[in-house]
Write an enzyme that holds these catalytic residues in place. Sequence first.
Site, short mmCIF file in Angstrom:
data_model
loop_
_atom_site.label_atom_id
_atom_site.label_comp_id
_atom_site.label_asym_id
_atom_site.label_seq_id
_atom_site.Cartn_x
_atom_site.Cartn_y
_atom_site.Cartn_z
N LYS A 120 0.90 -1.66 0.38
CA LYS A 120 -0.07 0.26 -0.07
C LYS A 120 1.13 0.85 -0.23
O LYS A 120 0.56 1.96 -1.09
CB LYS A 120 -0.81 -0.03 1.28
CG LYS A 120 -0.21 -0.40 2.27
CD LYS A 120 -1.30 -0.29 3.63
CE LYS A 120 -0.85 -0.65 4.71
NZ LYS A 120 -0.15 -2.16 5.49
N ASN A 143 -1.35 7.05 5.91
CA ASN A 143 -0.34 6.35 6.94
C ASN A 143 1.12 5.94 6.63
O ASN A 143 1.87 5.61 6.58
CB ASN A 143 -0.26 4.46 7.06
CG ASN A 143 0.04 3.51 8.08
OD1 ASN A 143 -0.05 4.42 8.71
ND2 ASN A 143 0.82 2.76 7.02
N HIS A 189 -0.76 -8.39 12.24
CA HIS A 189 -1.47 -7.30 13.26
C HIS A 189 -3.01 -8.46 13.96
O HIS A 189 -3.68 -7.86 14.18
CB HIS A 189 -2.26 -5.98 12.27
CG HIS A 189 -1.10 -5.55 11.83
ND1 HIS A 189 -0.34 -5.51 12.40
CD2 HIS A 189 -1.04 -4.83 10.29
CE1 HIS A 189 0.32 -4.51 11.23
NE2 HIS A 189 0.07 -4.14 10.12
#
Length: 450
Positions: A120, A143, A189
Amino acid sequence: MIVSSAFAGKRYAVLGLARSGLAAVETLLASGAQVTAWDNREEPRNALAGRVELADPLAIDLAGFAGVVVSPGVPLNRHPITEHAAQAGVPVIGDIELFSAARGDLPAHRVVGITGTNGKSTTTALVHHLLRNAAVPVRMGGNIGLPILGQEPLSAGGVYVLELSSYQIDLTHGLECDVAALTNITPDHLDRYEDFAAYAASKQRLFTMQRPDQYAVFGMGDAETASIANHELARRSAQFVRVVNGGDLAPLQPDWPSLQGPHNLQNAAVAVAIVSALGLSEGQWRPALATFRGLPHRMERVAEVNGVLFINDSKATNPASAAPALAAFPPKPDKRIHWIVGGLPKGEDLDECAPWFGNVAAAYTIGDAGPRFADLLEPHMPVRRSEMMIEAVRQAIAAARPGDIIMLSPACASFDQFRDYEARGDTFRQIVEALTEESAPEEPAPEGTA
């Protein structure tokens, strides 16, 4: 900075005063909101003294607050702020939700949201690069880069390109992206989610916030991404859903020095689909692909010394993101990979890297995962149990010959030995610079000197 009348006269609590938290405080204050802010560190609290009420949101009555703005790093599944805010009926949000609420006061614009386990950041930076080269006003945030709230608003016709982690999506409720994209989903995660399905559902929320007449772009390669794409195909016209695999772009890839490997072919395909949905023509995006320089710590070429290429891929924090790096340099007579791998492991295996073990001349294991990874890799390749990065680089330099590649692609988090993946990559770069200077041949003395 971005300001909005949507916040005027309202009360917000901000928990966490790193970059995005400080930007949120400044936006809220400039917009006429009342702000209560807190951070466990004294320095950022002192910087805001006299401008906000300094209090831990956990220690105050939140009734009447419009929201609690938390850092994406706050684990919502474990932190008590989640229950405390819920008891007061107050939403827990992030800076991206504030941006979403402020959009009505911005000049006419469009928003691109890009998420995915891997790729990403590169895809976001590439979309930014393609739009900028086409003279489209553009800002990049989320981010990556600077907090979006802290940047100057775009003029009419601009595009905000946001990289969005699952954590940021969890804190966002009203962001309607004109184009939303998902590169891929692989296990990651999982300490923040009940299971892999819950993690995938977090990614999917980026698309459920869209209207059916907005574009959705998907990479091709994993079942979870395909499932979300099929769900979106069922709720919107096929003209607004694009699933890409990069095959049409493959003949162009040799001309992109910073976009090598199958993973970058997919990233480029997603980026091209995004900018095409925004109206760019092939004549605009095609030449710009060749001038993209890539990102620090992601397949970054840091040096080439004595015919040996050094690659910093410190952002490969799991096996799924390290595997494409190994695949990007297939074995040839003049190219062999010396792989520096290890750190704080996110799993017990390297199965996703296994198809590319044949591209590796030797592995140099470091960090907490070093012993386990060495045991896994020794049946497939020579392994040096280096433990520390400086030893790994030193040993790799001693073994490498012209045409070889020494690559840090750890397949692990960095927190056993480094603050973050950036500090790890910077350390690798510094070690390479120091050791290659040591090994460089001395300059001949000028004639006439002793």
